[in-house]
Design a protein around this motif. Structure first.
Motif, PDB file in Angstrom:
ATOM      1  N   MET A   1       0.827  -1.214   0.000  1.00 32.26           N
ATOM      2  CA  MET A   1       0.000   0.000   0.000  1.00 32.26           C
ATOM      3  C   MET A   1       0.858   1.258   0.000  1.00 32.26           C
ATOM      4  N   VAL A   2       1.938   1.232   0.776  1.00 33.21           N
ATOM      5  CA  VAL A   2       2.864   2.378   0.793  1.00 33.21           C
ATOM      6  C   VAL A   2       3.514   2.538  -0.582  1.00 33.21           C
ATOM      7  N   GLY A   3       3.927   1.417  -1.179  1.00 32.73           N
ATOM      8  CA  GLY A   3       4.483   1.465  -2.536  1.00 32.73           C
ATOM      9  C   GLY A   3       3.488   1.988  -3.546  1.00 32.73           C
ATOM     10  N   GLY A   4       2.209   1.640  -3.350  1.00 32.48           N
ATOM     11  CA  GLY A   4       1.152   2.112  -4.235  1.00 32.48           C
ATOM     12  C   GLY A   4       0.996   3.625  -4.224  1.00 32.48           C
ATOM     13  N   LEU A   5       1.332   4.246  -3.089  1.00 28.07           N
ATOM     14  CA  LEU A   5       1.288   5.717  -3.001  1.00 28.07           C
ATOM     15  C   LEU A   5       2.189   6.363  -4.047  1.00 28.07           C
ATOM     16  N   PHE A   6       3.377   5.801  -4.210  1.00 28.83           N
ATOM     17  CA  PHE A   6       4.367   6.367  -5.138  1.00 28.83           C
ATOM     18  C   PHE A   6       3.998   6.108  -6.600  1.00 28.83           C
ATOM     19  N   LEU A   7       3.191   5.071  -6.833  1.00 28.17           N
ATOM     20  CA  LEU A   7       2.804   4.724  -8.203  1.00 28.17           C
ATOM     21  C   LEU A   7       1.381   5.149  -8.544  1.00 28.17           C
ATOM     22  N   ASN A   8       0.742   5.860  -7.612  1.00 28.68           N
ATOM     23  CA  ASN A   8      -0.646   6.301  -7.788  1.00 28.68           C
ATOM     24  C   ASN A   8      -1.604   5.140  -8.049  1.00 28.68           C
ATOM     25  N   ILE A   9      -1.384   4.048  -7.312  1.00 28.69           N
ATOM     26  CA  ILE A   9      -2.279   2.884  -7.389  1.00 28.69           C
ATOM     27  C   ILE A   9      -3.223   2.958  -6.188  1.00 28.69           C
ATOM     28  N   PRO A  10      -4.515   2.764  -6.405  1.00 28.41           N
ATOM     29  CA  PRO A  10      -5.456   2.781  -5.276  1.00 28.41           C
ATOM     30  C   PRO A  10      -5.035   1.806  -4.175  1.00 28.41           C
ATOM     31  N   TYR A  11      -5.349   2.168  -2.929  1.00 20.25           N
ATOM     32  CA  TYR A  11      -4.935   1.356  -1.783  1.00 20.25           C
ATOM     33  C   TYR A  11      -5.386  -0.095  -1.891  1.00 20.25           C
ATOM     34  N   ASN A  12      -6.633  -0.295  -2.298  1.00 17.34           N
ATOM     35  CA  ASN A  12      -7.132  -1.666  -2.329  1.00 17.34           C
ATOM     36  C   ASN A  12      -6.426  -2.506  -3.389  1.00 17.34           C
ATOM     37  N   GLU A  13      -6.105  -1.911  -4.536  1.00 18.02           N
ATOM     38  CA  GLU A  13      -5.401  -2.645  -5.593  1.00 18.02           C
ATOM     39  C   GLU A  13      -3.961  -2.963  -5.174  1.00 18.02           C
ATOM     40  N   ALA A  14      -3.296  -1.975  -4.584  1.00 14.64           N
ATOM     41  CA  ALA A  14      -1.918  -2.195  -4.105  1.00 14.64           C
ATOM     42  C   ALA A  14      -1.907  -3.254  -3.009  1.00 14.64           C
ATOM     43  N   GLY A  15      -2.884  -3.183  -2.099  1.00 13.82           N
ATOM     44  CA  GLY A  15      -2.981  -4.181  -1.030  1.00 13.82           C
ATOM     45  C   GLY A  15      -3.253  -5.574  -1.566  1.00 13.82           C
ATOM     46  N   ALA A  16      -4.064  -5.653  -2.626  1.00 16.34           N
ATOM     47  CA  ALA A  16      -4.359  -6.955  -3.242  1.00 16.34           C
ATOM     48  C   ALA A  16      -3.110  -7.554  -3.872  1.00 16.34           C
ATOM     49  N   ILE A  17      -2.288  -6.704  -4.478  1.00 12.82           N
ATOM     50  CA  ILE A  17      -1.019  -7.184  -5.054  1.00 12.82           C
ATOM     51  C   ILE A  17      -0.110  -7.699  -3.940  1.00 12.82           C
ATOM     52  N   GLY A  18      -0.020  -6.946  -2.841  1.00 10.16           N
ATOM     53  CA  GLY A  18       0.796  -7.378  -1.696  1.00 10.16           C
ATOM     54  C   GLY A  18       0.278  -8.652  -1.069  1.00 10.16           C
ATOM     55  N   ALA A  19      -1.059  -8.847  -1.116  1.00 10.49           N
ATOM     56  CA  ALA A  19      -1.675 -10.045  -0.536  1.00 10.49           C
ATOM     57  C   ALA A  19      -1.382 -11.297  -1.359  1.00 10.49           C
ATOM     58  N   GLY A  20      -0.709 -11.131  -2.501  1.00  9.30           N
ATOM     59  CA  GLY A  20      -0.259 -12.294  -3.272  1.00  9.30           C
ATOM     60  C   GLY A  20       0.865 -13.030  -2.572  1.00  9.30           C
ATOM     61  N   PHE A  21       1.578 -12.335  -1.661  1.00 10.49           N
ATOM     62  CA  PHE A  21       2.642 -12.920  -0.835  1.00 10.49           C
ATOM     63  C   PHE A  21       3.688 -13.702  -1.633  1.00 10.49           C
ATOM     64  N   GLY A  22       3.897 -13.327  -2.887  1.00  6.30           N
ATOM     65  CA  GLY A  22       4.887 -14.016  -3.706  1.00  6.30           C
ATOM     66  C   GLY A  22       4.312 -15.121  -4.577  1.00  6.30           C
ATOM     67  N   TRP A  23       3.027 -15.444  -4.412  1.00  3.59           N
ATOM     68  CA  TRP A  23       2.395 -16.475  -5.236  1.00  3.59           C
ATOM     69  C   TRP A  23       1.921 -15.798  -6.526  1.00  3.59           C
ATOM     70  N   TYR A  24       2.841 -15.686  -7.470  1.00  2.74           N
ATOM     71  CA  TYR A  24       2.615 -14.867  -8.665  1.00  2.74           C
ATOM     72  C   TYR A  24       1.546 -15.428  -9.599  1.00  2.74           C
ATOM     73  N   SER A  25       1.423 -16.739  -9.694  1.00  4.78           N
ATOM     74  CA  SER A  25       0.458 -17.305 -10.650  1.00  4.78           C
ATOM     75  C   SER A  25      -0.978 -17.064 -10.196  1.00  4.78           C
TER      76      SER A  25
END
Length: 199
Positions: free
Chosen positions: A80-104
């Motif tokens: 979410m903090v990284g999303g701030l710098f890329l102008n990504i909404p909090y929920n989308e950035a959090g969803a990416i982080g919630a992948g926890f490395g499981w990329y597929s």
């Protein structure tokens, strides 16, 4: 170990790009699964050789559950903090982080919302795994053994488990496996949940 892993990755990229026979591509998933199972077998044998490992885990008790919980919270908040710098909404950035490395899985789930988000999830989570392979030995040596589990995220139970086991000890390897199982179980729940939340 880190250098060996990075060299192996680059040799794999070179081989796949220039020399890999296309007829073998149909069987690549089978070969990867077999190789991973063999790798985990040897990790299990190494853990089993340590006679006192299970008594150490029993002594730690439920406190070991704080490891996956804190890694999960840190991953989502960090994204979410990284999303701030890329102008990504909090929920989308959090969803990416919630992948926890499981990329597929995270990429497939987020591709339902947009192809760009799915691609970003794929790149972010695969980068996490590659960075984890490189930095786990450094984190284990200079920061702490349990802290070395954090970069791995969900992959702490499979692809990064051998390097965690080698860089730490058998009891940390078991905590790593438990952490990976818990985080992997949470990915299909948290990724859609984060997308459903509006900030």
């Amino acid at each position: 170990m880190t250098i060996k892993i990075l060299v192996a990755v680059f040799i794999g990229i070179f081989t796949g790009f220039f020399m890999f026979p296309t007829d073998l591509l149909n069987h690549i998933d089978l070969l990867i699964n077999f190789g991973l199972c063999l790798l985990l077998l040897f990790v299990g044998i190494d853990i089993g050789r340590q006679k006192d490992v299970f008594s150490k885990i029993k002594t730690m008790g439920l406190k070991i559950l704080w490891v996956p919980i804190m890694i999960g919270i840190g991953s989502i908040l960090g994204a979410m903090v990284g999303g701030l710098f890329l102008n990504i909404p909090y929920n989308e950035a959090g969803a990416i982080g919630a992948g926890f490395g499981w990329y597929s899985l995270s990429a497939i789930e987020l591709s339902k919302h947009s192809s760009q988000l799915g691609t970003l999830a794929f790149v972010t989570n695969i980068s996490r795994e590659v960075i984890a392979l490189a930095c786990i030995p450094i984190v284990a040596k200079y920061i702490g053994k349990f802290e070395a589990i954090a970069p791995a995220g969900a992959t702490a139970m499979d692809t990064t488990l051998p390097i965690i086991s080698r860089s730490t000890d058998a009891s940390v390897a078991i905590v790593s496996f438990i952490t990976g199982v818990m985080l992997s179980s949470l990915v299909p729940i948290l990724v859609p949940l984060m997308m459903a939340v509006n900030f």
